[in-house]
Design an enzyme around this catalytic site. Sequence first.
Site, PDB file in Angstrom:
ATOM      1  N   LYS A   1       0.904  -1.228  -0.091  1.00  0.00           N
ATOM      2  CA  LYS A   1      -0.025  -0.081  -0.129  1.00  0.00           C
ATOM      3  C   LYS A   1       0.979   1.150   0.111  1.00  0.00           C
ATOM      4  CE  LYS A   1      -3.963  -1.795   2.436  1.00  0.00           C
ATOM      5  NZ  LYS A   1      -5.041  -1.420   1.640  1.00  0.00           N
TER       6      LYS A   1
ATOM      7  N   ARG B   1     -10.457 -11.134   1.643  1.00  0.00           N
ATOM      8  CA  ARG B   1     -11.387 -12.141   1.219  1.00  0.00           C
ATOM      9  C   ARG B   1     -10.694 -13.759   1.100  1.00  0.00           C
ATOM     10  NH1 ARG B   1     -11.653  -8.965  -4.379  1.00  0.00           N
ATOM     11  NH2 ARG B   1     -11.316  -7.205  -2.771  1.00  0.00           N
TER      12      ARG B   1
HETATM   13  N1  BES Z   1      -8.136  -3.779   4.418  1.00  0.00           N
HETATM   14  C1  BES Z   1      -8.461  -3.252   3.012  1.00  0.00           C
HETATM   15  C2  BES Z   1      -9.600  -2.576   2.858  1.00  0.00           C
HETATM   16  C3  BES Z   1      -9.700  -1.413   3.492  1.00  0.00           C
HETATM   17  C4  BES Z   1      -9.491  -0.035   3.003  1.00  0.00           C
HETATM   18  C5  BES Z   1     -10.315  -1.219   4.889  1.00  0.00           C
HETATM   19  C6  BES Z   1      -9.882   1.183   3.637  1.00  0.00           C
HETATM   20  C7  BES Z   1     -10.352   0.075   5.508  1.00  0.00           C
HETATM   21  C8  BES Z   1     -10.103   1.253   4.765  1.00  0.00           C
HETATM   22  C9  BES Z   1      -8.175  -4.645   1.933  1.00  0.00           C
HETATM   23  O1  BES Z   1      -7.720  -5.592   2.400  1.00  0.00           O
HETATM   24  C10 BES Z   1      -7.682  -4.016   0.784  1.00  0.00           C
HETATM   25  O2  BES Z   1      -6.742  -3.618   0.874  1.00  0.00           O
HETATM   26  N2  BES Z   1      -8.645  -3.879  -0.278  1.00  0.00           N
HETATM   27  C11 BES Z   1      -8.123  -3.423  -1.356  1.00  0.00           C
HETATM   28  C12 BES Z   1      -8.892  -4.481  -2.279  1.00  0.00           C
HETATM   29  C13 BES Z   1      -8.538  -4.430  -3.819  1.00  0.00           C
HETATM   30  C14 BES Z   1      -6.880  -4.609  -3.942  1.00  0.00           C
HETATM   31  C15 BES Z   1      -9.096  -4.972  -4.945  1.00  0.00           C
HETATM   32  C16 BES Z   1      -8.825  -2.035  -1.578  1.00  0.00           C
HETATM   33  O3  BES Z   1     -10.049  -1.783  -1.300  1.00  0.00           O
HETATM   34  O4  BES Z   1      -8.316  -1.478  -2.403  1.00  0.00           O
HETATM   35 ZN    ZN Z   2      -5.613  -5.357   1.746  1.00  0.00          ZN
END
Ligand code: BES
Ligand code: ZN
Length: 486
Positions: A270, A344
């Site tokens: 990230k 997921r």
């Molecule tokens: N933990 C994150 C989702 C999240 C985002 C929680 C912001 C709280 C605040 C999750 O694991 C994630 O990284 N999701 C990605 C999915 C994508 C890579 C398909 C996202 O939401 O960007």
């Molecule tokens: Zn994630």
Amino acid sequence: MKYLVSVGSLPRIKADIAAVGIFEDGAPADFLVLDKSLEGSLSSSLKKEDFLPELGKTFEFRTQGYIKPLKVVVAGLGKKEDFSLDSCRRSASSVARKTRYAQKIATSLFGYELLGERAAQAYIEGWILGSYKFEKYKREKAETKQQELEIVMPRNSPVAQIREQIEKGEIIANSTIFARNLTNEPANLLLPSDLAEEAKKIAKKYGLGSKILDPSSEEMKSMGLLLGVGSGSRHPPKLIHLSYRPKNAKKHVALIGKGMTFDSGGLSLKSSEKMEGMKYDMAGAATVLATIKGAAELKLPVRISAIIPVAENMPGNDAMRPGDVLKASNDKTVEIVSTDAEGRLILADALCYACRQGVDEIIDVATLTGACAIALGKLSSGVMGNNDPMVEKLLEASSSAGEYMWRLPLYKEYKEQLKSEIADIKNMGDKEGGALTAALFLQEFVDRPWIHIDIAGTAWTEKQLDYCSKGATGVGVRTLLEYLRR
Ligand code: BES
Ligand code: ZN
Ligand code: ZN
């Protein structure tokens, strides 16, 4: 803090503060009694100061020896026709915050004439939740002198029922605070093993069954997705299973919570802005633990399995890579497109596990997608599911619990996006509708009534809300407890 009920009249109760509510369109009887014993000086002072009793506003007034309480706090209740259980939580919360310097507060039950004794549960919830702040790691803590809150009821009120409602409110609010506390913990101090220890403590305290799997256990060996996500961290993943089995249970419900103690994104790292805050990626786990704890305290007649896959998503040497293929415990193969779509993956193995337990229905709670927060904003969680009556029931529970939840669709056309060239399914679709494709991915791992609640937008707040300070919200606990009760 002690919460009491009595029958009597506010002017005659020995207390530092007497709290009463007024509506924008009228004053309830207890206000009139109080005003009368103050010879009308309260109402004339409100008039002089142009106090508009909007919901959440308060007005303080010194009683100058006319009555026993030293001060009156008037709480604005908004318009009568808009008054709901949640208005009761909000107004109680603002009184709690305004009276921290007082030891003993006597209060009328706001909205009792409209809502009946249910208002007592909401009042206590608002009071406790509104008073909360996470200060564990501060050497200097905000002071409160509060020791006793006495709800003063009119003659012939059902005091026993109100006492029951108060107890319920205390359990529900304290369960929510338990979830907030866990979620607010920093990721260096809440490793996967720490979360497992927390679960064991709850099991011990409430006599729940507990089973904790780790990579050495035979049963986890088939959970290729959970193992894959955990492989980039030096702290091994866990699968927590707590069970609450009351004798009079009618149903067996599995509650599954995403327990990512930290989500760096893994090799699909990230950006620093997005990584900030990813300690709360275990909020779903906290909600589920808090719910089974609350259900045991409330002695709800439903069998519950709390199933929590726990891992830390890190880009270490052995981390899974984009392009890898992993196998879930139902033998489906998954192509990893992004290692940041890890929630997921661990949920999928937990869903298969829940199905093998033979549960009647499944609810999972997860900070799953940023897309859900884009779709619904930060005040509403997203609800998806494969069973309409179950979704209806959950949405009804959420509105009575005062938590915004909104249904999103699971259009089968979007499943297309999860087709992989080399495996059964891949772990990411398009960015548009990302909350839905995440849920469609999960759906591939369930074979019975199931609901998915995406709390990515709601588990954390950067702003002070009516009865939630900045930080973890404990979202979902109140809705799930109400759902299970119903
Ligand atoms: N933990 C994150 C989702 C999240 C985002 C929680 C912001 C709280 C605040 C999750 O694991 C994630 O990284 N999701 C990605 C999915 C994508 C890579 C398909 C996202 O939401 O960007
Ligand atoms: Zn994630
Ligand atoms: Zn995540």
